[in-house]
Design an enzyme around this catalytic site. Structure first.
Site, mmCIF file in Angstrom:
data_model
loop_
_atom_site.group_PDB
_atom_site.id
_atom_site.type_symbol
_atom_site.label_atom_id
_atom_site.label_comp_id
_atom_site.label_asym_id
_atom_site.label_seq_id
_atom_site.Cartn_x
_atom_site.Cartn_y
_atom_site.Cartn_z
ATOM 1 N N ASP A 16 0.881 -1.169 0.000
ATOM 2 C CA ASP A 16 0.000 0.000 0.000
ATOM 3 C C ASP A 16 0.919 1.220 0.000
ATOM 4 O O ASP A 16 1.674 1.447 0.962
ATOM 5 C CB ASP A 16 -0.853 -0.050 1.274
ATOM 6 N N ILE A 17 0.863 2.005 -1.060
ATOM 7 C CA ILE A 17 1.827 3.094 -1.233
ATOM 8 C C ILE A 17 1.693 4.168 -0.144
ATOM 9 O O ILE A 17 2.661 4.872 0.155
ATOM 10 C CB ILE A 17 1.706 3.695 -2.654
ATOM 11 N N ASN A 30 -6.364 12.742 -11.238
ATOM 12 C CA ASN A 30 -7.101 13.162 -12.451
ATOM 13 C C ASN A 30 -6.769 14.624 -12.726
ATOM 14 O O ASN A 30 -6.210 15.318 -11.861
ATOM 15 C CB ASN A 30 -8.614 12.944 -12.283
ATOM 16 N N ASP A 40 -5.626 7.353 -5.404
ATOM 17 C CA ASP A 40 -5.903 8.769 -5.132
ATOM 18 C C ASP A 40 -6.723 8.909 -3.834
ATOM 19 O O ASP A 40 -6.354 9.660 -2.900
ATOM 20 C CB ASP A 40 -6.688 9.340 -6.334
ATOM 21 N N SER A 123 -2.546 4.690 -14.212
ATOM 22 C CA SER A 123 -3.523 4.451 -15.309
ATOM 23 C C SER A 123 -4.057 3.028 -15.422
ATOM 24 O O SER A 123 -4.917 2.768 -16.259
ATOM 25 C CB SER A 123 -2.966 4.860 -16.688
ATOM 26 N N THR A 124 -3.555 2.084 -14.604
ATOM 27 C CA THR A 124 -3.981 0.690 -14.822
ATOM 28 C C THR A 124 -5.185 0.263 -13.980
ATOM 29 O O THR A 124 -5.572 -0.904 -13.989
ATOM 30 C CB THR A 124 -2.821 -0.300 -14.570
ATOM 31 N N GLY A 125 -5.774 1.218 -13.244
ATOM 32 C CA GLY A 125 -6.989 0.922 -12.490
ATOM 33 C C GLY A 125 -8.189 1.483 -13.232
ATOM 34 O O GLY A 125 -8.555 1.026 -14.313
HETATM 35 N N1 AR6 Z 1 -1.262 1.539 -3.034
HETATM 36 C C1 AR6 Z 1 -0.728 1.157 -4.219
HETATM 37 N N2 AR6 Z 1 -1.474 0.952 -5.334
HETATM 38 C C2 AR6 Z 1 -2.804 1.121 -5.234
HETATM 39 C C3 AR6 Z 1 -3.436 1.527 -4.045
HETATM 40 C C4 AR6 Z 1 -2.607 1.735 -2.902
HETATM 41 N N3 AR6 Z 1 -3.100 2.123 -1.716
HETATM 42 N N4 AR6 Z 1 -4.780 1.620 -4.278
HETATM 43 C C5 AR6 Z 1 -4.975 1.271 -5.568
HETATM 44 N N5 AR6 Z 1 -3.789 0.965 -6.155
HETATM 45 P P1 AR6 Z 1 -6.182 3.842 -9.921
HETATM 46 P P2 AR6 Z 1 -5.747 5.263 -12.493
HETATM 47 C C6 AR6 Z 1 -3.493 0.538 -7.535
HETATM 48 O O1 AR6 Z 1 -7.581 3.504 -10.323
HETATM 49 O O2 AR6 Z 1 -6.038 4.013 -13.269
HETATM 50 C C7 AR6 Z 1 -8.974 7.861 -9.392
HETATM 51 O O3 AR6 Z 1 -10.322 7.980 -9.114
HETATM 52 C C8 AR6 Z 1 -4.605 -0.050 -8.348
HETATM 53 O O4 AR6 Z 1 -4.799 -1.424 -8.022
HETATM 54 O O5 AR6 Z 1 -5.927 4.309 -8.548
HETATM 55 O O6 AR6 Z 1 -4.567 6.084 -12.897
HETATM 56 C C9 AR6 Z 1 -8.335 9.197 -9.758
HETATM 57 O O7 AR6 Z 1 -8.947 10.279 -9.088
HETATM 58 C C10 AR6 Z 1 -4.041 0.108 -9.769
HETATM 59 O O8 AR6 Z 1 -3.121 -0.949 -10.051
HETATM 60 O O9 AR6 Z 1 -5.550 4.992 -10.913
HETATM 61 C C11 AR6 Z 1 -8.541 9.277 -11.239
HETATM 62 O O10 AR6 Z 1 -9.830 9.795 -11.565
HETATM 63 C C12 AR6 Z 1 -3.235 1.401 -9.679
HETATM 64 O O11 AR6 Z 1 -3.106 1.698 -8.279
HETATM 65 C C13 AR6 Z 1 -8.450 7.835 -11.682
HETATM 66 O O12 AR6 Z 1 -8.813 7.047 -10.548
HETATM 67 C C14 AR6 Z 1 -3.875 2.596 -10.368
HETATM 68 O O13 AR6 Z 1 -5.288 2.552 -10.228
HETATM 69 C C15 AR6 Z 1 -7.054 7.445 -12.083
HETATM 70 O O14 AR6 Z 1 -7.056 6.142 -12.570
#
Ligand code: AR6
Length: 181
Positions: A16-17, A30, A40, A123-125
């Site tokens: 967990d970052i 975003n 985020d 970007s991968t979520g």
């Molecule tokens: N620690 C490390 N990685 C994490 C954590 C954590 N605590 N929580 C989630 N991840 P995402 P995006 C991973 O969706 O695709 C937001 O609503 C997750 O499993 O967080 O860039 C923003 O406000 C995935 O592998 O980011 C934007 O609107 C990675 O972090 C949008 O989502 C990225 O997933 C950005 O989307």
């Protein structure tokens, strides 16, 4: 997994970052810097309102760019908010935007004297970028940065949220290192 390039260590771990003890952690934000879900949401929740106050003052950040705020109550001193691309089909400049987002973070970090930085998989979520392709872009950008810039960063860590993601990044890093030798 850990590799060393000149004076910099690149490491991959699952975790967990928000718990990272680095000078800066990177947020997958975003363009409106408005907060949201995923990493985020976790960063704002753990770091407290000071981070959002600074985001509001900054206002916005274009995809491919990054801005820096305090780390608030986090262990990390700073949060670097990077905006990756929303993935459509791979033909909408996604790769360049993703690479630019990582490079912007690295430049910002070096310009602030940051020595240790932790990245999530941008970007991968919610933004839907396929993880394997994104891992290659992320790691290639870091390797190129180190090749072209040398000193500055001591530790660049990718903190992946699942074992599957960690394995994908590990595989990509091995592949890239093998192709460079
Ligand atoms: N620690 C490390 N990685 C994490 C954590 C954590 N605590 N929580 C989630 N991840 P995402 P995006 C991973 O969706 O695709 C937001 O609503 C997750 O499993 O967080 O860039 C923003 O406000 C995935 O592998 O980011 C934007 O609107 C990675 O972090 C949008 O989502 C990225 O997933 C950005 O989307």
């Amino acid at each position: 997994m850990e590799i060393h390039i000149n004076h910099t260590t690149i490491s991959l771990k699952r975790g967990d970052i928000t718990k990272e003890d680095a000078d800066a952690i990177v947020n997958a934000a975003n363009s409106r810097l408005a907060g949201g879900g995923g990493v985020d949401g976790a960063i704002h929740k753990a770091g407290g309102p000071e981070i959002m106050d600074e985001c509001n003052k900054i206002g916005k950040c274009e995809p491919g760019n990054a801005v820096i705020t305090t780390g608030g109550m986090l262990k990390a001193r700073y949060v670097i908010h990077a905006v990756g691309p929303v993935y459509k089909d791979g033909n909408h400049n996604e790769e360049n935007i993703l690479s630019a987002a990582y490079e912007s973070c690295l430049r910002l970090a070096v310009s602030r004297g940051i020595e240790t930085i932790a990245f999530p998989s941008i970007s991968t979520g919610a933004y839907g970028y396929p993880t394997e392709a994104a891992s290659i872009v992320a790691l290639k950008t870091v390797l190129n940065h180190l090749k072209n810039n040398g000193h500055g960063l001591k530790l660049i860590r990718f903190v992946l949220f699942s074992d599957v993601d960690l394995e994908i990044y590990r595989h990509s890093l091995n592949k890239l290192v093998a192709s460079q030798n």
